[in-house]
Design a protein around this motif. Structure first.
Motif, PDB file in Angstrom:
ATOM      1  N   ARG A 246      46.281   7.760 -17.272  1.00 35.80           N
ATOM      2  CA  ARG A 246      45.027   7.037 -17.082  1.00 35.80           C
ATOM      3  C   ARG A 246      45.402   5.608 -16.731  1.00 35.80           C
ATOM      4  O   ARG A 246      46.089   4.936 -17.501  1.00 35.80           O
ATOM      5  CB  ARG A 246      44.187   7.078 -18.370  1.00 35.80           C
ATOM      6  CG  ARG A 246      42.839   6.402 -18.245  1.00 35.80           C
ATOM      7  CD  ARG A 246      41.816   7.338 -17.629  1.00 35.80           C
ATOM      8  NE  ARG A 246      40.577   6.630 -17.389  1.00 35.80           N
ATOM      9  CZ  ARG A 246      39.377   7.234 -17.395  1.00 35.80           C
ATOM     10  NH1 ARG A 246      39.255   8.514 -17.626  1.00 35.80           N
ATOM     11  NH2 ARG A 246      38.285   6.551 -17.141  1.00 35.80           N
ATOM     12  N   ASP A 247      44.959   5.133 -15.569  1.00 33.96           N
ATOM     13  CA  ASP A 247      45.441   3.844 -15.087  1.00 33.96           C
ATOM     14  C   ASP A 247      44.380   2.768 -14.973  1.00 33.96           C
ATOM     15  O   ASP A 247      44.692   1.605 -14.719  1.00 33.96           O
ATOM     16  CB  ASP A 247      46.099   4.010 -13.708  1.00 33.96           C
ATOM     17  CG  ASP A 247      47.332   4.893 -13.783  1.00 33.96           C
ATOM     18  OD1 ASP A 247      47.922   4.988 -14.871  1.00 33.96           O
ATOM     19  OD2 ASP A 247      47.688   5.505 -12.764  1.00 33.96           O
ATOM     20  N   ASP A 248      43.132   3.146 -15.108  1.00 29.70           N
ATOM     21  CA  ASP A 248      42.087   2.129 -14.932  1.00 29.70           C
ATOM     22  C   ASP A 248      40.794   2.644 -15.532  1.00 29.70           C
ATOM     23  O   ASP A 248      40.679   3.831 -15.850  1.00 29.70           O
ATOM     24  CB  ASP A 248      41.900   1.841 -13.432  1.00 29.70           C
ATOM     25  CG  ASP A 248      41.226   0.487 -13.199  1.00 29.70           C
ATOM     26  OD1 ASP A 248      41.005  -0.254 -14.182  1.00 29.70           O
ATOM     27  OD2 ASP A 248      40.925   0.178 -12.034  1.00 29.70           O
ATOM     28  N   ASN A 249      39.826   1.736 -15.658  1.00 29.86           N
ATOM     29  CA  ASN A 249      38.498   2.121 -16.126  1.00 29.86           C
ATOM     30  C   ASN A 249      38.606   2.914 -17.440  1.00 29.86           C
ATOM     31  O   ASN A 249      38.005   3.968 -17.599  1.00 29.86           O
ATOM     32  CB  ASN A 249      37.818   2.971 -15.035  1.00 29.86           C
ATOM     33  CG  ASN A 249      36.340   3.137 -15.280  1.00 29.86           C
ATOM     34  OD1 ASN A 249      35.709   2.289 -15.914  1.00 29.86           O
ATOM     35  ND2 ASN A 249      35.786   4.245 -14.810  1.00 29.86           N
ATOM     36  N   TYR A 250      39.388   2.360 -18.354  1.00 30.19           N
ATOM     37  CA  TYR A 250      39.733   3.081 -19.578  1.00 30.19           C
ATOM     38  C   TYR A 250      38.512   3.357 -20.455  1.00 30.19           C
ATOM     39  O   TYR A 250      37.728   2.462 -20.708  1.00 30.19           O
ATOM     40  CB  TYR A 250      40.756   2.276 -20.395  1.00 30.19           C
ATOM     41  CG  TYR A 250      42.006   1.964 -19.620  1.00 30.19           C
ATOM     42  CD1 TYR A 250      43.013   2.901 -19.500  1.00 30.19           C
ATOM     43  CD2 TYR A 250      42.159   0.738 -19.000  1.00 30.19           C
ATOM     44  CE1 TYR A 250      44.165   2.618 -18.782  1.00 30.19           C
ATOM     45  CE2 TYR A 250      43.309   0.444 -18.270  1.00 30.19           C
ATOM     46  CZ  TYR A 250      44.301   1.394 -18.170  1.00 30.19           C
ATOM     47  OH  TYR A 250      45.434   1.108 -17.443  1.00 30.19           O
ATOM     48  N   PRO A 251      38.380   4.596 -20.915  1.00 33.34           N
ATOM     49  CA  PRO A 251      37.279   4.889 -21.834  1.00 33.34           C
ATOM     50  C   PRO A 251      37.640   4.477 -23.269  1.00 33.34           C
ATOM     51  O   PRO A 251      38.699   3.918 -23.503  1.00 33.34           O
ATOM     52  CB  PRO A 251      37.130   6.404 -21.722  1.00 33.34           C
ATOM     53  CG  PRO A 251      38.487   6.897 -21.381  1.00 33.34           C
ATOM     54  CD  PRO A 251      39.180   5.775 -20.639  1.00 33.34           C
ATOM     55  N   SER A 252      36.744   4.787 -24.203  1.00 31.90           N
ATOM     56  CA  SER A 252      37.001   4.431 -25.593  1.00 31.90           C
ATOM     57  C   SER A 252      38.165   5.248 -26.144  1.00 31.90           C
ATOM     58  O   SER A 252      38.540   6.279 -25.592  1.00 31.90           O
ATOM     59  CB  SER A 252      35.753   4.689 -26.427  1.00 31.90           C
ATOM     60  OG  SER A 252      35.506   6.076 -26.478  1.00 31.90           O
ATOM     61  N   ASP A 253      38.714   4.768 -27.267  1.00 36.94           N
ATOM     62  CA  ASP A 253      39.811   5.473 -27.926  1.00 36.94           C
ATOM     63  C   ASP A 253      39.440   6.930 -28.210  1.00 36.94           C
ATOM     64  O   ASP A 253      40.243   7.839 -28.027  1.00 36.94           O
ATOM     65  CB  ASP A 253      40.163   4.787 -29.257  1.00 36.94           C
ATOM     66  CG  ASP A 253      40.701   3.374 -29.041  1.00 36.94           C
ATOM     67  OD1 ASP A 253      40.651   2.899 -27.890  1.00 36.94           O
ATOM     68  OD2 ASP A 253      41.161   2.776 -30.014  1.00 36.94           O
ATOM     69  N   THR A 254      38.194   7.102 -28.651  1.00 35.36           N
ATOM     70  CA  THR A 254      37.734   8.440 -29.000  1.00 35.36           C
ATOM     71  C   THR A 254      37.787   9.375 -27.807  1.00 35.36           C
ATOM     72  O   THR A 254      38.210  10.537 -27.919  1.00 35.36           O
ATOM     73  CB  THR A 254      36.281   8.369 -29.506  1.00 35.36           C
ATOM     74  OG1 THR A 254      36.106   7.164 -30.236  1.00 35.36           O
ATOM     75  CG2 THR A 254      35.930   9.563 -30.345  1.00 35.36           C
ATOM     76  N   GLU A 255      37.345   8.864 -26.654  1.00 33.69           N
ATOM     77  CA  GLU A 255      37.349   9.724 -25.464  1.00 33.69           C
ATOM     78  C   GLU A 255      38.759  10.057 -24.998  1.00 33.69           C
ATOM     79  O   GLU A 255      39.035  11.189 -24.591  1.00 33.69           O
ATOM     80  CB  GLU A 255      36.584   9.048 -24.324  1.00 33.69           C
ATOM     81  CG  GLU A 255      35.107   9.357 -24.357  1.00 33.69           C
ATOM     82  CD  GLU A 255      34.374   8.681 -23.214  1.00 33.69           C
ATOM     83  OE1 GLU A 255      34.708   8.951 -22.047  1.00 33.69           O
ATOM     84  OE2 GLU A 255      33.468   7.881 -23.503  1.00 33.69           O
ATOM     85  N   ILE A 256      39.648   9.068 -25.067  1.00 33.72           N
ATOM     86  CA  ILE A 256      41.033   9.342 -24.683  1.00 33.72           C
ATOM     87  C   ILE A 256      41.618  10.391 -25.626  1.00 33.72           C
ATOM     88  O   ILE A 256      42.288  11.332 -25.193  1.00 33.72           O
ATOM     89  CB  ILE A 256      41.881   8.051 -24.701  1.00 33.72           C
ATOM     90  CG1 ILE A 256      41.356   7.064 -23.657  1.00 33.72           C
ATOM     91  CG2 ILE A 256      43.344   8.369 -24.415  1.00 33.72           C
ATOM     92  CD1 ILE A 256      42.117   5.752 -23.586  1.00 33.72           C
ATOM     93  N   ALA A 257      41.317  10.230 -26.919  1.00 37.00           N
ATOM     94  CA  ALA A 257      41.830  11.195 -27.900  1.00 37.00           C
ATOM     95  C   ALA A 257      41.313  12.592 -27.600  1.00 37.00           C
ATOM     96  O   ALA A 257      42.044  13.585 -27.724  1.00 37.00           O
ATOM     97  CB  ALA A 257      41.423  10.764 -29.311  1.00 37.00           C
ATOM     98  N   SER A 258      40.060  12.696 -27.166  1.00 37.96           N
ATOM     99  CA  SER A 258      39.530  14.043 -26.924  1.00 37.96           C
ATOM    100  C   SER A 258      40.119  14.645 -25.645  1.00 37.96           C
ATOM    101  O   SER A 258      40.289  15.861 -25.551  1.00 37.96           O
ATOM    102  CB  SER A 258      37.995  14.032 -26.898  1.00 37.96           C
ATOM    103  OG  SER A 258      37.532  13.324 -25.800  1.00 37.96           O
ATOM    104  N   GLU A 259      40.474  13.788 -24.670  1.00 37.09           N
ATOM    105  CA  GLU A 259      41.153  14.322 -23.480  1.00 37.09           C
ATOM    106  C   GLU A 259      42.534  14.871 -23.853  1.00 37.09           C
ATOM    107  O   GLU A 259      42.947  15.929 -23.374  1.00 37.09           O
ATOM    108  CB  GLU A 259      41.304  13.234 -22.409  1.00 37.09           C
ATOM    109  CG  GLU A 259      39.972  12.846 -21.770  1.00 37.09           C
ATOM    110  CD  GLU A 259      40.111  12.459 -20.300  1.00 37.09           C
ATOM    111  OE1 GLU A 259      41.049  11.726 -19.967  1.00 37.09           O
ATOM    112  OE2 GLU A 259      39.261  12.903 -19.496  1.00 37.09           O
ATOM    113  N   LEU A 260      43.228  14.137 -24.731  1.00 42.77           N
ATOM    114  CA  LEU A 260      44.542  14.622 -25.182  1.00 42.77           C
ATOM    115  C   LEU A 260      44.390  15.932 -25.947  1.00 42.77           C
ATOM    116  O   LEU A 260      45.195  16.858 -25.784  1.00 42.77           O
ATOM    117  CB  LEU A 260      45.214  13.578 -26.088  1.00 42.77           C
ATOM    118  CG  LEU A 260      45.844  12.364 -25.411  1.00 42.77           C
ATOM    119  CD1 LEU A 260      46.478  11.456 -26.457  1.00 42.77           C
ATOM    120  CD2 LEU A 260      46.884  12.791 -24.384  1.00 42.77           C
ATOM    121  N   ALA A 261      43.338  15.993 -26.767  1.00 41.87           N
ATOM    122  CA  ALA A 261      43.112  17.206 -27.557  1.00 41.87           C
ATOM    123  C   ALA A 261      42.815  18.391 -26.648  1.00 41.87           C
ATOM    124  O   ALA A 261      43.275  19.513 -26.890  1.00 41.87           O
ATOM    125  CB  ALA A 261      41.965  16.973 -28.540  1.00 41.87           C
TER     126      ALA A 261
END
Lengths: 272, 300
Positions: A246-261
């Motif tokens: 993910r290189d730009d327009n970063y979402p919230s920590d929660t959303e990044i965590a759910s993408e990893l999940a």
């Protein structure tokens, strides 16, 4: 050469999200853009991750291995030094060229899939490998157009590259999806043709459909279809690692965590 | 005997004048604090309470804390804040903070706080509190204090004339000079004011909110003033409970104590509440510079 260690699920480390990456649950490894790091003063966050025992893999974007010019050994040397500084088990770049005739395109340009172009690529890869302290993995790029007179499919091209250089493969499933959407290639055929035993790890990224074209932006959510390609890959081989870019327009920590999940769920489903 | 008064006689009169003038100035000062509104005070929302606790800057700090906790804002070790792609807040101050951070790529809170403090969304809160008689507009306070000190200035002027005259005729002026210095000091003290001024009613409302917020946080899940924003509301960003986030926020702004608050007569309150559920990791609380005495133990 021995197989690559099991990396798990990771995320691309970027300075904008350094605190996030440090705190995300389920980050088994990270990747850093080698060109953004300087020898002698690694970012505090990267040092902290290393102290925790998180593998840090340098990823280069500027070697231009597919270019007609011989590879720039200064760039190779920098990549190697970064690899040593972070104790990385391997480094990577792309099967592409970024400059020609002294001009920098700013994009990862696809290489024409001809025997001649492959010879040039192989020569550059070998030169780079000789000057690197760790194994090199090469990544498939997203193409918005195809060069005419291609003699090989992308899978065949990469298979031959691996055979001749003994490099590893970094498979970007978002790029496979992008190519399928934009130039009509077949991800399954690609996966059939490449030597999966040389798979180093996998990239997953988000993108956006823009009219008729899918853009591999790394700035949007990961599409379910991209996870579908990952699933297809996992049905053939257990990838040593899968990494979210993910290189730009970063979402919230929660959303990044759910993408990893979500990525982990796909990997675990096939594994278990 | 200039003006028909001997030196000691003049000094005696001057002392009486000084006492009266000080009394006037104190009365004016107290009346400014008293507030004029007889409106009953409704319960304040978080932004209003933040304004009451620390003026416009504190409103912005509280909003930053709220957005950080909600994942709408993120900080990095570079000390900059950026919005995430997840911005849902409809709160006007939050919108102003979001707009500000979207305008700049490397925005530090050091620059953001004063900028957004001037935003209409924040000044509007100040006006509401003035109408409720909880704070006094700085300009109003300034002019009232000025008027209250007129008598002192007149007294000082008379004294200076007497001093000059005394010097001219070679009379002893030592005591008079001391008295004039004293008058100057009194003027300085009595016209000094905080940047923002709470009324007595404002002080009462604030201390009630402080008490109820700490008891609420300890007992129930009432989220009105709870969480990181609830702490920041009373203590500024210097008490943001997450150490790594706090350090990155304040790294760019010199010392954490630069966040000046309101001048109230209640003295300084302990800025950390007893307990909070907002800590994202147990170890992130307590310790660390900037925080007045460390924050309450981590919730979990």
């Amino acid at each position: 050469m021995a197989g690559i260690t099991d990396l798990g699920v990771g995320i691309g480390w970027r300075s904008e999200i350094d605190l996030t990456v440090e705190r995300l649950p389920g980050v088994d490894f990270v990747e850093v853009v080698a060109e953004n790091l300087h020898i002698g003063h690694l970012p505090e966050s990267v040092t902290l991750l290393l102290e925790r025992g998180i593998p840090v893999l340098p990823h280069a974007v500027s070697l231009s291995l597919g270019g007609a010019d011989p590879v720039d050994l200064n760039r190779v040397e920098h990549l190697g030094k970064i690899a040593e500084a972070v104790g990385a088990p391997m480094v990577s770049d792309h099967v592409c060229f970024v400059r020609a005739g002294g001009l920098d395109s700013g994009h990862l340009m696809p290489v024409p899939r001809t025997k001649d172009a492959l010879d040039v690529l192989v020569a550059n890869v070998r030169l780079a490998q000789q000057n690197l302290p760790v194994p090199l993995a090469l990544e498939n790029v997203a193409a918005l157009l195809e060069w005419p007179d291609g003699e090989l499919t992308e899978g065949q091209f990469l298979a031959e590259l691996v055979e001749r250089t003994d490099c590893w493969l970094l498979v970007d499933v978002a790029n496979l999806y992008a190519n399928a959407r934009n130039i009509g290639t077949d991800p399954e055929r690609f996966l059939d043709e490449i030597p999966l035993e040389r798979l180093a790890y996998v990239h997953v990224a988000g993108g956006e459909q823009h009219g008729d074209v899918y853009h591999d932006t790394h700035a949007h959510a990961v599409l379910p279809e991209v996870l579908g390609v990952l699933d297809e890959l996992c049905s053939r081989v257990t990838p040593p690692g899968v990494l979210l870019e993910r290189d730009d327009n970063y979402p919230s920590d929660t959303e990044i965590a759910s993408e990893l999940a979500a990525i982990r769920a796909v990997v675990d489903k096939r594994r278990g | 005997m200039p003006w028909g008064l001997s030196g000691p006689e003049f000094l005696q009169l001057y002392w009486i004048g000084l006492a009266l003038a000080v009394l006037v100035a104190i009365v004016v000062r107290v009346r400014v604090r008293a507030g004029h509104s007889s409106q009953p005070v409704r319960s304040l929302d978080m932004d209003e309470l933040a304004y009451l606790a620390g003026g416009p800057r504190r409103v912005v700090e509280t909003s930053i804390a709220r957005l950080l906790t909600a994942g709408e804002l993120r900080t990095s070790r570079r000390g900059t804040v950026q919005v995430t792609s997840t911005t849902n807040s409809l709160n006007k101050v939050d919108r102003a903070v979001i707009t500000d951070s979207q305008r700049y790529t490397n925005r530090t809170v050091n620059l953001m706080v004063p900028a957004v403090s001037k935003d209409g969304a924040v000044t509007e809160i100040g006006r509401r509190l003035e109408e409720m008689g909880l704070v006094v507009h700085p300009d109003v306070a300034k002019s009232a204090l000025r008027k209250g000190s007129i008598a002192l200035w007149v007294l000082l002027a008379v004294g200076v004339v007497r001093l000059v005259n005394g010097l001219a005729i070679g009379a002893p002026v030592g005591y008079l000079a001391l008295l004039l210095l004293l008058t100057g000091a009194v003027i300085f003290i009595l016209t000094r004011r905080g940047k923002n001024l709470r009324t007595r009613k404002g002080n009462v409302v604030l201390s009630e909110a402080r008490t109820s917020s700490s008891s609420r946080m300890a007992t129930s899940d009432d989220a009105l003033y709870a969480g990181a924003a609830g702490l920041v509301l009373f203590g500024g960003l210097a008490v943001y409970p997450d150490l790594a986030v706090r350090s990155s926020l304040l790294a760019s702004s010199g010392s954490g104590s630069s966040y000046s608050g309101y001048s109230g007569d209640g003295g300084s309150y302990s800025s950390c509440s007893s307990s909070s559920s907002s800590c994202s990791s147990g170890s992130s609380c307590g310790g660390g510079g900037g925080c007045g005495g460390g924050c309450g133990g981590g919730g979990g």
